[in-house]
Scaffold this motif. Structure first.
Motif, PDB file in Angstrom:
ATOM      1  N   VAL A  91      10.794  76.684 -11.894  1.00 40.58           N
ATOM      2  CA  VAL A  91       9.216  76.810 -10.316  1.00 40.58           C
ATOM      3  C   VAL A  91       8.107  76.340 -11.557  1.00 40.58           C
ATOM      4  O   VAL A  91       7.585  75.773 -11.011  1.00 40.58           O
ATOM      5  CB  VAL A  91       9.310  78.633 -10.829  1.00 40.58           C
ATOM      6  CG1 VAL A  91       8.420  78.791  -9.815  1.00 40.58           C
ATOM      7  CG2 VAL A  91       9.985  78.632  -9.387  1.00 40.58           C
ATOM      8  N   THR A  92       8.671  76.308 -12.814  1.00 40.80           N
ATOM      9  CA  THR A  92       8.019  75.952 -13.413  1.00 40.80           C
ATOM     10  C   THR A  92       7.577  74.527 -13.382  1.00 40.80           C
ATOM     11  O   THR A  92       5.848  73.919 -12.735  1.00 40.80           O
ATOM     12  CB  THR A  92       7.411  76.148 -15.572  1.00 40.80           C
ATOM     13  OG1 THR A  92       7.506  77.096 -15.454  1.00 40.80           O
ATOM     14  CG2 THR A  92       6.559  75.497 -15.850  1.00 40.80           C
ATOM     15  N   ILE A  93       8.500  73.370 -13.366  1.00 46.00           N
ATOM     16  CA  ILE A  93       8.186  72.488 -13.151  1.00 46.00           C
ATOM     17  C   ILE A  93       8.018  71.775 -11.983  1.00 46.00           C
ATOM     18  O   ILE A  93       7.284  70.902 -11.605  1.00 46.00           O
ATOM     19  CB  ILE A  93       9.445  71.484 -13.492  1.00 46.00           C
ATOM     20  CG1 ILE A  93      10.537  71.774 -14.506  1.00 46.00           C
ATOM     21  CG2 ILE A  93       9.931  69.923 -13.194  1.00 46.00           C
ATOM     22  CD1 ILE A  93       8.937  70.953 -15.835  1.00 46.00           C
ATOM     23  N   GLN A  94       8.255  72.692 -11.149  1.00 46.02           N
ATOM     24  CA  GLN A  94       7.900  72.973  -9.161  1.00 46.02           C
ATOM     25  C   GLN A  94       6.146  71.829  -9.162  1.00 46.02           C
ATOM     26  O   GLN A  94       5.594  71.577  -8.623  1.00 46.02           O
ATOM     27  CB  GLN A  94       8.740  73.376  -8.836  1.00 46.02           C
ATOM     28  CG  GLN A  94      10.161  73.403  -8.415  1.00 46.02           C
ATOM     29  CD  GLN A  94      10.234  74.276  -7.685  1.00 46.02           C
ATOM     30  OE1 GLN A  94       9.657  75.003  -6.692  1.00 46.02           O
ATOM     31  NE2 GLN A  94      11.638  74.340  -6.914  1.00 46.02           N
ATOM     32  N   LYS A  95       5.156  73.667 -10.149  1.00 45.47           N
ATOM     33  CA  LYS A  95       3.821  73.559  -9.969  1.00 45.47           C
ATOM     34  C   LYS A  95       3.456  72.480 -10.476  1.00 45.47           C
ATOM     35  O   LYS A  95       2.135  72.520 -10.264  1.00 45.47           O
ATOM     36  CB  LYS A  95       3.846  75.108 -10.642  1.00 45.47           C
ATOM     37  CG  LYS A  95       4.218  76.458  -9.653  1.00 45.47           C
ATOM     38  CD  LYS A  95       3.490  75.998  -8.753  1.00 45.47           C
ATOM     39  CE  LYS A  95       4.064  77.985  -7.836  1.00 45.47           C
ATOM     40  NZ  LYS A  95       3.831  77.144  -6.328  1.00 45.47           N
ATOM     41  N   VAL A  96       3.882  71.858 -11.683  1.00 43.13           N
ATOM     42  CA  VAL A  96       3.455  70.909 -12.361  1.00 43.13           C
ATOM     43  C   VAL A  96       3.082  69.567 -11.963  1.00 43.13           C
ATOM     44  O   VAL A  96       2.678  68.786 -11.416  1.00 43.13           O
ATOM     45  CB  VAL A  96       4.082  70.639 -13.917  1.00 43.13           C
ATOM     46  CG1 VAL A  96       4.011  68.976 -14.186  1.00 43.13           C
ATOM     47  CG2 VAL A  96       4.182  71.670 -14.910  1.00 43.13           C
ATOM     48  N   ALA A 155      13.213  70.547  -3.593  1.00 39.76           N
ATOM     49  CA  ALA A 155      14.641  71.458  -3.171  1.00 39.76           C
ATOM     50  C   ALA A 155      14.461  71.601  -4.667  1.00 39.76           C
ATOM     51  O   ALA A 155      14.181  71.250  -5.631  1.00 39.76           O
ATOM     52  CB  ALA A 155      15.559  70.028  -3.279  1.00 39.76           C
ATOM     53  N   ASP A 156      15.570  73.146  -4.846  1.00 40.63           N
ATOM     54  CA  ASP A 156      15.360  74.007  -5.613  1.00 40.63           C
ATOM     55  C   ASP A 156      17.267  73.376  -6.033  1.00 40.63           C
ATOM     56  O   ASP A 156      17.342  73.841  -7.512  1.00 40.63           O
ATOM     57  CB  ASP A 156      15.138  75.240  -5.560  1.00 40.63           C
ATOM     58  CG  ASP A 156      16.229  76.217  -4.666  1.00 40.63           C
ATOM     59  OD1 ASP A 156      16.661  75.327  -4.436  1.00 40.63           O
ATOM     60  OD2 ASP A 156      16.062  76.749  -4.796  1.00 40.63           O
ATOM     61  N   ASN A 157      18.387  72.683  -5.420  1.00 41.68           N
ATOM     62  CA  ASN A 157      19.028  72.063  -5.964  1.00 41.68           C
ATOM     63  C   ASN A 157      19.788  70.660  -5.755  1.00 41.68           C
ATOM     64  O   ASN A 157      19.421  70.585  -4.565  1.00 41.68           O
ATOM     65  CB  ASN A 157      19.962  72.835  -5.553  1.00 41.68           C
ATOM     66  CG  ASN A 157      20.765  73.041  -4.254  1.00 41.68           C
ATOM     67  OD1 ASN A 157      21.186  72.703  -3.529  1.00 41.68           O
ATOM     68  ND2 ASN A 157      19.625  74.432  -3.200  1.00 41.68           N
ATOM     69  N   GLY A 158      20.588  70.094  -6.822  1.00 40.39           N
ATOM     70  CA  GLY A 158      21.004  68.590  -6.041  1.00 40.39           C
ATOM     71  C   GLY A 158      21.326  69.064  -4.333  1.00 40.39           C
ATOM     72  O   GLY A 158      21.452  68.041  -3.408  1.00 40.39           O
ATOM     73  N   ASP A 159      22.724  69.466  -3.814  1.00 38.94           N
ATOM     74  CA  ASP A 159      23.218  69.575  -2.264  1.00 38.94           C
ATOM     75  C   ASP A 159      21.963  69.760  -1.222  1.00 38.94           C
ATOM     76  O   ASP A 159      21.696  68.272  -0.474  1.00 38.94           O
ATOM     77  CB  ASP A 159      23.257  70.721  -2.460  1.00 38.94           C
ATOM     78  CG  ASP A 159      24.978  70.901  -3.170  1.00 38.94           C
ATOM     79  OD1 ASP A 159      25.469  69.416  -3.603  1.00 38.94           O
ATOM     80  OD2 ASP A 159      25.309  71.433  -3.603  1.00 38.94           O
ATOM     81  N   GLN A 160      20.904  70.837  -1.425  1.00 41.17           N
ATOM     82  CA  GLN A 160      19.943  70.424  -1.121  1.00 41.17           C
ATOM     83  C   GLN A 160      18.835  69.119  -0.718  1.00 41.17           C
ATOM     84  O   GLN A 160      18.335  68.522   0.020  1.00 41.17           O
ATOM     85  CB  GLN A 160      18.526  71.996  -1.326  1.00 41.17           C
ATOM     86  CG  GLN A 160      17.484  71.929  -0.150  1.00 41.17           C
ATOM     87  CD  GLN A 160      16.761  73.197  -0.613  1.00 41.17           C
ATOM     88  OE1 GLN A 160      16.503  73.583  -1.688  1.00 41.17           O
ATOM     89  NE2 GLN A 160      15.530  73.392   0.684  1.00 41.17           N
ATOM     90  N   ALA A 161      18.348  68.755  -1.654  1.00 37.03           N
ATOM     91  CA  ALA A 161      17.714  67.260  -1.631  1.00 37.03           C
ATOM     92  C   ALA A 161      18.936  66.436  -1.431  1.00 37.03           C
ATOM     93  O   ALA A 161      18.220  65.422  -0.861  1.00 37.03           O
ATOM     94  CB  ALA A 161      18.056  67.174  -3.291  1.00 37.03           C
TER      95      ALA A 161
END
Length: 106
Positions: free
Chosen positions: A12-17, A32-38
């Motif tokens: 979440v930190t990297i997402q916000k950055v 996306a928070d995982n590779g499958d979703q991405a």
């Protein structure tokens, strides 16, 4: 409309950055928070650039890069792998799976 940027990272930190970094830029950011979703998101709405964490749930960054290269419509999309400062990173494997490049995240 700006360029489409897909971030695949479970932190979440990297997402916000990344959100803050590109907030005033002409980019449409998807997260996306995982590779499958991405991979699913990339297939649905072809991004101009993919940033992928090396270590995340589902497909990791290496696996995601390899999967992106296997989809003809996505094969030319640049994939930048995000490696943690204190995490092991396999440069040879990154090249083998077709990653465009990599950067070290804080």
């Amino acid at each position: 409309m700006g360029k489409k940027l897909l971030l695949a990272d479970d932190s979440v930190t990297i997402q916000k950055v990344i959100e803050i970094t590109f907030a005033d830029k002409d980019y449409q950011l998807q997260i996306a928070d995982n590779g499958d979703q991405a991979l699913t998101m990339a297939q649905q709405d072809r991004p101009d650039l993919i940033l992928a964490d090396v270590f995340m749930p589902g497909k990791n960054g290496y696996e995601l890069s390899e999967a992106i290269r296997a989809v003809p419509e996505l094969a030319s999309v640049p994939v930048l792998l995000l490696a943690g400062t204190f995490e092991p990173f396999d440069e040879g494997k990154a090249k083998e799976v077709g990653a465009t490049d990599w950067i070290t995240k804080p």
